[in-house]
Design a protein around this motif. Structure first.
Motif, short mmCIF file in Angstrom:
data_model
loop_
_atom_site.label_atom_id
_atom_site.label_comp_id
_atom_site.label_asym_id
_atom_site.label_seq_id
_atom_site.Cartn_x
_atom_site.Cartn_y
_atom_site.Cartn_z
N LEU A 311 0.84 -1.20 0.00
CA LEU A 311 0.00 0.00 0.00
C LEU A 311 0.88 1.25 0.00
CD1 LEU A 311 -2.82 -0.82 2.59
CD2 LEU A 311 -2.69 -1.42 0.18
N HIS A 312 0.42 2.24 -0.75
CA HIS A 312 1.12 3.53 -0.73
C HIS A 312 0.06 4.64 -0.62
CE1 HIS A 312 3.51 6.96 -1.60
NE2 HIS A 312 2.93 7.16 -2.79
N VAL A 313 0.25 5.52 0.33
CA VAL A 313 -0.69 6.64 0.48
C VAL A 313 -0.16 7.81 -0.33
CG1 VAL A 313 -1.83 8.17 2.11
CG2 VAL A 313 -1.26 5.85 2.81
N ASN A 314 -0.99 8.30 -1.25
CA ASN A 314 -0.55 9.42 -2.07
C ASN A 314 -0.42 10.68 -1.22
OD1 ASN A 314 -2.46 8.10 -4.75
ND2 ASN A 314 -0.24 8.28 -4.69
N ASP A 315 0.68 11.39 -1.47
CA ASP A 315 0.88 12.62 -0.71
C ASP A 315 1.21 13.77 -1.66
OD1 ASP A 315 3.45 12.13 -1.51
OD2 ASP A 315 4.12 11.44 0.45
N ALA A 316 1.60 14.90 -1.08
CA ALA A 316 1.86 16.09 -1.90
C ALA A 316 2.94 15.82 -2.94
CB ALA A 316 2.26 17.26 -1.01
N ASP A 317 3.93 14.97 -2.60
CA ASP A 317 4.99 14.68 -3.58
C ASP A 317 4.43 13.99 -4.81
OD1 ASP A 317 6.87 15.77 -1.97
OD2 ASP A 317 7.56 13.86 -1.10
N ASP A 318 3.38 13.18 -4.62
CA ASP A 318 2.77 12.48 -5.76
C ASP A 318 1.88 13.41 -6.59
OD1 ASP A 318 3.77 9.90 -5.02
OD2 ASP A 318 2.24 9.82 -3.46
N PHE A 319 1.19 14.32 -5.90
CA PHE A 319 0.13 15.09 -6.58
C PHE A 319 0.56 16.49 -7.03
CE2 PHE A 319 -3.82 12.86 -4.50
CZ PHE A 319 -3.51 11.70 -5.19
N CYS A 320 1.56 17.07 -6.37
CA CYS A 320 1.88 18.48 -6.64
C CYS A 320 3.19 18.63 -7.39
CB CYS A 320 1.96 19.27 -5.34
SG CYS A 320 0.41 19.27 -4.43
N GLY A 321 3.29 19.73 -8.13
CA GLY A 321 4.52 20.02 -8.87
C GLY A 321 4.18 20.44 -10.28
N PRO A 322 5.21 20.72 -11.10
CA PRO A 322 4.97 21.15 -12.48
C PRO A 322 4.15 20.11 -13.25
CG PRO A 322 7.28 21.42 -11.88
CD PRO A 322 6.64 20.66 -10.76
N GLY A 323 3.12 20.57 -13.93
CA GLY A 323 2.27 19.66 -14.71
C GLY A 323 1.28 18.89 -13.85
N ARG A 324 1.30 19.15 -12.54
CA ARG A 324 0.35 18.48 -11.64
C ARG A 324 -0.41 19.54 -10.85
NH1 ARG A 324 4.31 14.40 -8.86
NH2 ARG A 324 5.78 16.03 -9.38
N ALA A 325 -0.83 19.21 -9.62
CA ALA A 325 -1.64 20.16 -8.86
C ALA A 325 -0.78 21.22 -8.19
CB ALA A 325 -2.46 19.41 -7.81
N ALA A 326 -1.42 22.32 -7.78
CA ALA A 326 -0.69 23.40 -7.11
C ALA A 326 -0.70 23.23 -5.60
CB ALA A 326 -1.32 24.75 -7.49
N GLU A 327 -1.76 22.64 -5.07
CA GLU A 327 -1.93 22.57 -3.61
C GLU A 327 -2.44 21.19 -3.23
OE1 GLU A 327 -1.37 25.05 -1.43
OE2 GLU A 327 -1.04 26.71 -2.82
N PHE A 328 -2.35 20.88 -1.94
CA PHE A 328 -2.71 19.54 -1.49
C PHE A 328 -3.43 19.61 -0.14
CE2 PHE A 328 -1.38 15.61 0.82
CZ PHE A 328 -1.99 14.68 -0.01
N ASP A 329 -4.56 18.93 -0.06
CA ASP A 329 -5.28 18.79 1.20
C ASP A 329 -5.08 17.35 1.69
OD1 ASP A 329 -7.04 18.45 3.26
OD2 ASP A 329 -8.86 18.96 2.12
N PRO A 330 -4.41 17.16 2.81
CA PRO A 330 -4.09 15.79 3.24
C PRO A 330 -5.26 15.04 3.87
CG PRO A 330 -3.22 17.37 4.82
CD PRO A 330 -3.85 18.17 3.73
N LEU A 331 -6.41 15.69 4.01
CA LEU A 331 -7.50 14.99 4.72
C LEU A 331 -8.12 13.84 3.92
CD1 LEU A 331 -9.20 17.84 6.80
CD2 LEU A 331 -7.30 16.33 7.38
N PRO A 332 -8.36 13.97 2.61
CA PRO A 332 -8.77 12.76 1.88
C PRO A 332 -7.56 11.83 1.76
CG PRO A 332 -9.29 14.76 0.63
CD PRO A 332 -8.34 15.15 1.74
N VAL A 333 -7.66 10.64 2.30
CA VAL A 333 -6.52 9.71 2.31
C VAL A 333 -6.69 8.76 1.11
CG1 VAL A 333 -5.30 7.93 3.62
CG2 VAL A 333 -6.27 9.92 4.81
N VAL A 334 -5.91 8.99 0.07
CA VAL A 334 -6.01 8.20 -1.16
C VAL A 334 -4.92 7.14 -1.15
CG1 VAL A 334 -5.95 8.29 -3.68
CG2 VAL A 334 -6.95 10.18 -2.40
N ILE A 335 -5.35 5.89 -1.24
CA ILE A 335 -4.40 4.78 -1.12
C ILE A 335 -4.17 4.13 -2.49
CG2 ILE A 335 -3.92 2.59 0.05
CD1 ILE A 335 -6.07 3.50 2.17
N ASP A 336 -2.91 4.06 -2.89
CA ASP A 336 -2.53 3.48 -4.17
C ASP A 336 -2.29 1.98 -3.98
OD1 ASP A 336 -1.29 2.72 -6.53
OD2 ASP A 336 -0.15 4.58 -6.70
N LEU A 337 -3.06 1.16 -4.73
CA LEU A 337 -2.97 -0.29 -4.60
C LEU A 337 -2.22 -0.91 -5.78
CD1 LEU A 337 -6.76 -0.79 -3.84
CD2 LEU A 337 -4.93 -0.76 -2.14
#
Ligand SMILES: Cc1ncc(COP(=O)(O)O)c(C=O)c1O
Length: 348
Positions: A311-337
């Motif tokens: 299991l891997h929990v997606n965090d700001a490193d996965d979602f944010c950055g150039p070509g991705r999102a600008a900001e991250f809310d950690p409350l929805p816990v998205v689990i990568d299977l």
């Protein structure tokens, strides 16, 4: 509030107080709701739902307030909400963000006119386009091909769309997404405002944002013109409770109120109003402390799940950055299977 001096007492909850007064007066109306404060309801329904549901279910005018709404109960509650979240106007709605979004869209553009819309829009936005007869100009989200999910489109994507469609009446962006990734709202608002066009933010998943500095910027703080929130998603209101927020000079408050009135019910649920009103007061009083604790809990859950093999929990490193999102809310816990040979559906 940007222009008006703050002078409202945030310890008040006008809807809850009016409801309490209604009960105290012992009145029984010759009007709907037909259950007559639970008396007429089926005993089995009363047993399962509890009488409190029926006691809170009164007419908004001619019950909660008088027939001519001279107590301004709803108006006072909406003013307190606007002030609490730094908007100039707030309108409570009882058909979810599904309806609030449509009211916002119909205010910004008229039938046959163009609206820039992030292509990762919720179905209620798509149905709004159809019902309002608007012409969408789709703006491509930031697609993550590895994880197969979409983050909000960039400001540059809105810029390109406006350049190709200068006649578009405004723009709509969904932020945060249900995954917790969020747009650079300030930059998208700037793209819109340079052209004198308003920005609508579908912030259905962001009702909590105004109440803690460690969360992504709230649309009203970031300069959007209208934003739509669901109080039942990231807040503790009842299902279907939604609020429309407005600021700035690009949209006439009377226009937004009239579109909401055009689409809304003539029998709004006072239960939902009470849920929104009480939640606002709770957040003003305790929001920072509650959200600090919630952020700690989410952090703990994220760490513990991350330890589990596969299991891997997606965090700001996965979602944010150039070509991705600008900001991250950690409350929805998205689990990568991805590492497991089972689907998310099977895992759930
Ligand atoms: C992004 C987004 N917008 C709007 C809505 C509609 O909100 P509601 O369920 O409050 O009508 C949802 C619901 O899930 C949503 O996820």
């Amino acid at each position: 509030m940007a222009t008006e001096e703050k002078h409202h007492d945030q310890t008040e909850a006008p809807v809850l107080e009016a409801l309490e007064n209604y009960h105290r007066s012992g009145e029984l109306a010759f009007t709907p709701p037909g259950h007559k404060q639970a008396r007429g309801a089926d005993p089995e329904v009363r047993r399962i739902l509890g009488d409190a549901v029926f006691h809170g279910d009164v007419l908004a005018s001619g019950g909660l307030d008088d027939r001519r709404t001279r107590g301004n109960v709803l108006q006072r509650a909406e003013r307190l909400m606007a002030e609490a979240v730094h908007a100039e106007h707030a309108y409570f709605s009882t058909c979810g963000s599904s309806l609030s979004g449509k009211a916002a869209m119909l205010t910004v553009a008229s039938p046959h006119e163009k609206l820039l819309v992030g292509r990762d829009a919720h179905k209620s936005v798509v149905s709004g386009l159809i019902l309002c007869g608007l012409r969408p100009v789709w703006v491509e989200p930031a697609w993550d091909p590895e994880r197969h999910l979409a983050h909000p489109p960039s400001a540059e994507a809105y810029e390109r769309a406006f350049r190709e469609h200068p006649d578009a009446r405004g723009a709509l962006v969904t932020s945060p997404t249900p995954y917790g990734s969020a747009a650079d709202i300030a930059a998208i608002a700037e793209v819109c405002h340079r052209r004198g066009r308003p920005l609508v933010v579908d912030e259905a998943w962001g009702a909590h944002l105004p109440f803690h500095p460690d969360l992504p910027p709230w649309a009203m703080d970031a300069g959007a013109d209208v934003c739509v929130t669901s109080i039942h998603k990231m807040g503790s209101g009842l299902e279907q409770g939604s609020v429309l927020h407005l600021q700035g000079g690009l949209i006439d408050p009377a226009d937004l109120a009239s579109r909401a009135d055009l689409l809304g019910t003539t029998s709004p649920s006072v239960l939902l109003y009470a849920g929104i009103d009480g939640w606002r007061r709770q957040m003003v009083r305790h929001g920072h402390e509650l959200l600090t604790r919630t952020l700690e809990l989410a952090g703990h859950v994220r760490t513990e799940i991350e330890r589990i093999d596969g299991l891997h929990v997606n965090d700001a490193d996965d979602f944010c950055g150039p070509g991705r999102a600008a900001e991250f809310d950690p409350l929805p816990v998205v689990i990568d299977l991805g590492e497991l040979a089972i689907s998310g559906y099977d895992t759930a």
